[in-house]
Scaffold this motif. Structure first.
Motif, PDB file in Angstrom:
ATOM      1  N   TYR A 224      63.647  68.707  43.522  1.00 43.30           N
ATOM      2  CA  TYR A 224      64.635  69.106  42.522  1.00 43.30           C
ATOM      3  C   TYR A 224      65.478  70.276  43.026  1.00 43.30           C
ATOM      4  CZ  TYR A 224      62.094  66.221  39.134  1.00 43.30           C
ATOM      5  OH  TYR A 224      61.509  65.172  38.471  1.00 43.30           O
ATOM      6  N   ALA A 225      64.832  71.231  43.693  1.00 43.81           N
ATOM      7  CA  ALA A 225      65.578  72.366  44.244  1.00 43.81           C
ATOM      8  C   ALA A 225      66.569  71.909  45.311  1.00 43.81           C
ATOM      9  CB  ALA A 225      64.606  73.392  44.826  1.00 43.81           C
ATOM     10  N   ILE A 226      66.158  70.958  46.138  1.00 44.83           N
ATOM     11  CA  ILE A 226      67.059  70.405  47.157  1.00 44.83           C
ATOM     12  C   ILE A 226      68.263  69.750  46.493  1.00 44.83           C
ATOM     13  CG2 ILE A 226      67.261  68.497  48.809  1.00 44.83           C
ATOM     14  CD1 ILE A 226      64.522  69.238  49.878  1.00 44.83           C
ATOM     15  N   GLY A 348      65.558  60.171  46.962  1.00 45.40           N
ATOM     16  CA  GLY A 348      64.300  60.315  46.246  1.00 45.40           C
ATOM     17  C   GLY A 348      64.010  61.732  45.799  1.00 45.40           C
ATOM     18  N   THR A 349      65.059  62.561  45.628  1.00 44.47           N
ATOM     19  CA  THR A 349      64.823  63.925  45.152  1.00 44.47           C
ATOM     20  C   THR A 349      64.526  63.961  43.662  1.00 44.47           C
ATOM     21  OG1 THR A 349      67.201  64.260  44.794  1.00 44.47           O
ATOM     22  CG2 THR A 349      66.306  64.923  46.921  1.00 44.47           C
ATOM     23  N   PHE A 350      64.990  62.950  42.923  1.00 44.89           N
ATOM     24  CA  PHE A 350      64.760  62.906  41.481  1.00 44.89           C
ATOM     25  C   PHE A 350      63.478  62.154  41.126  1.00 44.89           C
ATOM     26  CE2 PHE A 350      69.555  63.099  41.528  1.00 44.89           C
ATOM     27  CZ  PHE A 350      69.596  64.443  41.215  1.00 44.89           C
ATOM     28  N   PHE A 351      63.197  61.067  41.839  1.00 43.74           N
ATOM     29  CA  PHE A 351      61.979  60.291  41.608  1.00 43.74           C
ATOM     30  C   PHE A 351      61.630  59.543  42.885  1.00 43.74           C
ATOM     31  CE2 PHE A 351      65.688  58.106  39.843  1.00 43.74           C
ATOM     32  CZ  PHE A 351      65.727  56.975  40.637  1.00 43.74           C
ATOM     33  N   PRO A 352      60.353  59.180  43.073  1.00 44.41           N
ATOM     34  CA  PRO A 352      59.930  58.511  44.314  1.00 44.41           C
ATOM     35  C   PRO A 352      60.615  57.160  44.492  1.00 44.41           C
ATOM     36  CG  PRO A 352      58.034  59.325  43.086  1.00 44.41           C
ATOM     37  CD  PRO A 352      59.214  59.456  42.176  1.00 44.41           C
ATOM     38  N   MET A 353      60.827  56.798  45.762  1.00 44.42           N
ATOM     39  CA  MET A 353      61.475  55.525  46.095  1.00 44.42           C
ATOM     40  C   MET A 353      60.475  54.533  46.702  1.00 44.42           C
ATOM     41  SD  MET A 353      64.595  56.317  45.246  1.00 44.42           S
ATOM     42  CE  MET A 353      65.652  55.083  46.007  1.00 44.42           C
ATOM     43  N   ASP A 354      59.182  54.775  46.508  1.00 39.69           N
ATOM     44  CA  ASP A 354      58.169  53.949  47.161  1.00 39.69           C
ATOM     45  C   ASP A 354      58.193  52.504  46.694  1.00 39.69           C
ATOM     46  OD1 ASP A 354      57.338  56.241  48.459  1.00 39.69           O
ATOM     47  OD2 ASP A 354      55.870  56.738  46.918  1.00 39.69           O
ATOM     48  N   ALA A 355      58.523  52.277  45.417  1.00 37.44           N
ATOM     49  CA  ALA A 355      58.451  50.924  44.860  1.00 37.44           C
ATOM     50  C   ALA A 355      59.786  50.191  44.925  1.00 37.44           C
ATOM     51  CB  ALA A 355      57.962  50.988  43.411  1.00 37.44           C
ATOM     52  N   LEU A 366      69.137  56.918  55.412  1.00 38.87           N
ATOM     53  CA  LEU A 366      70.404  57.460  55.909  1.00 38.87           C
ATOM     54  C   LEU A 366      70.763  58.792  55.251  1.00 38.87           C
ATOM     55  CD1 LEU A 366      72.577  54.194  55.958  1.00 38.87           C
ATOM     56  CD2 LEU A 366      71.370  55.264  57.876  1.00 38.87           C
ATOM     57  N   MET A 367      70.038  59.160  54.216  1.00 39.55           N
ATOM     58  CA  MET A 367      70.337  60.383  53.478  1.00 39.55           C
ATOM     59  C   MET A 367      69.618  61.590  54.107  1.00 39.55           C
ATOM     60  SD  MET A 367      72.336  59.135  51.308  1.00 39.55           S
ATOM     61  CE  MET A 367      72.766  57.484  51.856  1.00 39.55           C
ATOM     62  N   PRO A 368      70.318  62.678  54.346  1.00 41.13           N
ATOM     63  CA  PRO A 368      69.669  63.850  54.952  1.00 41.13           C
ATOM     64  C   PRO A 368      68.490  64.385  54.138  1.00 41.13           C
ATOM     65  CG  PRO A 368      72.051  64.074  55.010  1.00 41.13           C
ATOM     66  CD  PRO A 368      71.765  62.872  54.176  1.00 41.13           C
ATOM     67  N   GLN A 369      68.620  64.358  52.797  1.00 44.57           N
ATOM     68  CA  GLN A 369      67.541  64.908  51.969  1.00 44.57           C
ATOM     69  C   GLN A 369      66.227  64.168  52.188  1.00 44.57           C
ATOM     70  OE1 GLN A 369      70.564  63.812  50.818  1.00 44.57           O
ATOM     71  NE2 GLN A 369      71.121  64.862  48.930  1.00 44.57           N
ATOM     72  N   LYS A 370      66.322  62.862  52.476  1.00 46.44           N
ATOM     73  CA  LYS A 370      65.103  62.074  52.712  1.00 46.44           C
ATOM     74  C   LYS A 370      64.327  62.638  53.893  1.00 46.44           C
ATOM     75  CE  LYS A 370      62.355  58.382  52.732  1.00 46.44           C
ATOM     76  NZ  LYS A 370      61.679  58.534  54.035  1.00 46.44           N
ATOM     77  N   TRP A 371      65.018  62.999  54.954  1.00 45.54           N
ATOM     78  CA  TRP A 371      64.361  63.545  56.143  1.00 45.54           C
ATOM     79  C   TRP A 371      63.794  64.925  55.863  1.00 45.54           C
ATOM     80  CZ3 TRP A 371      63.434  60.413  60.108  1.00 45.54           C
ATOM     81  CH2 TRP A 371      64.209  59.255  60.221  1.00 45.54           C
TER      82      TRP A 371
END
Length: 416
Positions: A224-226, A348-355, A366-371
């Motif tokens: 969330y901070a990110i 996935g900063t707001f909620f997990p993308m696992d599913a 491709l998103m920097p925040q993911k890394w």
């Protein structure tokens, strides 16, 4: 270049919107970082092999199903030892996620109305209402009146749940019929304690990392901070792009080219300004972060701020490039907000993308925040490769942004 940087900084600091984002966004990021965050993964893990207690009947059960569990929401109007035993046995099977709300004042009619609402606005496999006279009705053999099962999905696992429920009810009824309720409770608990303990061995898949519940919650807060800081960094870059657009409109670029300055040099000066603005915003975040206990970060204050600074370099540069290429203030602002919202959502900063599907996961990568979130996990588990990942990702995006920015200015000004 020094004169160009100095004059551009003066223009930037005169922008009231820039000061708003530089001061308010870090405060908001500090607030969400300090708040206690319980994500859906943590809630699902809390519901494994045990009864999860809800504060009231209005609390959603959907948060306990992020791992694909078959969720059963229980409205327990009895709260007796027999009902406790039955729910514990169902939870210990590991096949169901039992989520209970204790509702001593709820009758059958109120339960029917409540489940109509929850069936529409909540997500669960089934619901269970336990009558306030559960013990007495079971001792009389009235199993159908003792509880009511509501099927709220087409999940095939409902048949397994119905079988397990009938099995436990039959065992309880048989035990109660042979003696009093207290004696039946004693015998049933003895049987429960004599059951062998399960040993659960979790095998990690590929490069996945196993985090504790506390680390999952800290990762959620950092995510969330990110997201908040991404918004600030993006608009920092856009405000610098506004100066480029103004220079182009006022023919300043044409006069600079006559002095022999190349477009790449001009854009490099703007990139240096974006780096300065990013540093200042990170300093404000660091100052605000001193109101938070160091344990809240989970990765250390200095590491957290360094990670935010590198993220800021990426997004201020990307938004600067977008603003330069678009060449219009309004379009640049719209693109900046779209960049923030879509990148934060897909990362996935707001909620997990696992599913999610493979396509969404590919876009997420491709998103920097993911890394940066992956690097956070690596730091949690003590993997020192996280710093190499952060450095490589930052350099890759900066090289791309700097190259596209120089080309964009050439194209905008018709240079060969």
């Amino acid at each position: 270049m020094r004169t160009l940087i100095t004059s551009s900084l003066k223009l930037l600091f005169r922008n009231k919107s820039f000061w708003f984002f530089m001061l308010i966004v870090p405060i908001l990021a500090t607030f969400v970082l300090n708040a206690h965050q319980m994500n859906s993964i943590s809630l699902s893990r809390l519901a494994e092999h045990r009864i999860s207690e809800l504060d009231d009947a209005d609390e959603k059960a959907a948060y306990y199903s992020s791992g694909g569990q078959f969720v059963v929401k229980v409205y327990d109007a009895c709260g007796s030892e027999l009902s406790e035993y039955m729910l514990n046995k169902l939870a210990r099977t590991g096949a169901f996620s039992i989520v209970r709300a204790k509702v001593p004042d709820m009758d059958q009619a109120e339960a029917d109305e409540k489940i109509k609402s929850d069936g529409e606005f909540d997500r669960m496999g089934a619901a269970l209402y336990i009558n306030s006279n559960f013990d007495a009705l079971l001792s009389e053999g009235k199993e159908d009146e003792a509880l009511t099962l509501y099927v709220l999905s087409e999940d095939g696992r409902i048949e397994m749940f119905e079988y397990s429920l009938r099995k436990e009810l039959a065992l309880i009824t048989e035990t109660v019929s042979d003696g009093t309720v207290p004696e039946a409770v004693r015998l049933l608990n003895q049987k429960l304690q004599s059951m062998p303990e399960k040993e659960i061995v979790e095998l990690s898949e590929g490069s996945s990392r196993k985090l504790t519940l506390e680390q999952e919650n800290r990762k959620t807060a950092i995510g969330y901070a990110i997201a908040f800081m991404t918004l600030g960094y993006v608009f920092c870059g856009i405000f610098i792009a506004h100066t480029v657009i103004k220079d182009e409109h006022d023919k300043v670029l044409m006069r600079l080219r006559l002095t022999g300055m190349s477009s790449f040099t001009y854009f490099a000066s703007k990139f240096i300004i974006s780096a300065i603005a990013t540093f200042l915003m990170t300093v404000v975040l660091g100052a605000c972060s001193f109101v938070i206990d160091t344990d809240k970060f989970g990765i250390g204050r200095v590491k957290f701020l360094l990670m935010m600074f590198l993220l800021g370099l990426i997004f201020s540069a990307i938004s600067l490039v977008i603003g330069v290429i678009l060449g219009d203030v309004m379009n640049a602002n719209i693109a900046a907000f779209a960049l923030f919202s879509m990148s934060s959502l897909l990362a996935g900063t707001f909620f997990p993308m696992d599913a999610t599907s493979r396509l969404i996961k590919a876009l997420s990568s491709l998103m920097p925040q993911k890394w940066f979130l992956d690097a956070t996990e690596m730091i949690f588990v003590g993997d020192n490769k996280a710093y190499l990942v952060l450095l490589c990702v930052t350099l890759a995006y900066l090289v791309l942004a700097l190259s596209l920015g120089g080309v964009g200015i050439k194209v905008r000004n018709g240079e060969e």
